[in-house]
Scaffold this active site. Sequence first.
Site: not given
Ligand SMILES: [Zn+2]
Length: 333
Positions: A148, A160, A194-195, A222, A292
Amino acid sequence: VEVRSFDELRALGDRAKGKIVFFNRPMDPTLLNTFEAYGGAVDQRGSGAVEAAKAGAVAALVRSVTLARDNVPHTGAMHYDAAVPKAPAAAVGTLDANLISALLRKGENVVIRLRLSCETLPDAPSGNVLGQITGWEKPDEVIVVGGHLDSWDKGTGAHDDGSGCMQAIEVLNLFKKLNMRPRRTIRAVMFMNEENGNRGGKAYPKAPGRAHERQIAAIESDAGGFAPRGLSVEADSLVFERVLRWRPLFASLNAGDIVRGGSGVDIDPLVKGGTAGIGVIVENHRYFDYHHSANDTIDKVNPRELEMGAIVQALLCYLISEEGLAVEPASGR
Ligand SMILES: [Zn+2]
């Protein structure tokens, strides 16, 4: 007030009123799989604001869902409930979480001032990004390989999921470099959003042009650009058996851990529609150090491990492209 669970919060009764609820249950470091440890702690981030507001609290402060010992906050998805007032929520690094906890245990009156500048803006148009090598024999049978494109704003999303995106591109690049044309179409897909709701993953199967195609497999990386260890197959047992037959090839790359399990968020709508989903399993001990957070930058990605992940996915695409995923019926005599 510090709690380690929603039950503990409810048991406080009126004592959370007007306070900041500090959710401080750490990820369980005794679990081998860090994704499992993450799953055991992330409810505090996802539902903390709602539960805090239900208890009459003014805000939620959440221990970052990470095993790293530093002061870098880790963000991520959280939700509100229309029936409950919207309490602000924030994450705090694990070192500060430990400090706050120690002060509270000593009986100190801990005062925290939260100043948050985050906001939810209206939706805006965006798009998935696709590139492919069209199959020479079965162009309408498509093997999706993807990651993503979006990331949380704190870091740059190198693990990520910049890694997954670049690996998907590299799969096509490897075919080009080797001057190989696959039997079936191999399509690199960089999914958007995606998030924040998986809109790209949901839109892909519905897009114009899909109607005349068969999405036979979808591969997603991922879990960070770390050394690949195996494949997680989300499909029926016949497909799983087929992938298992290729195990010696993946084992030669130290990626022979082939199990049945979840595949990926972006490809989940495809899997629900009958496509075989395959997630790349990677060495996962460090993933949540970066996940994140402002730590998720390119210097944390080891080029050799990243390339190994691309090689494993290229091999998988090649095998599916050449042999398909269906187990042939026993030949007649
Ligand atoms: Zn991810």
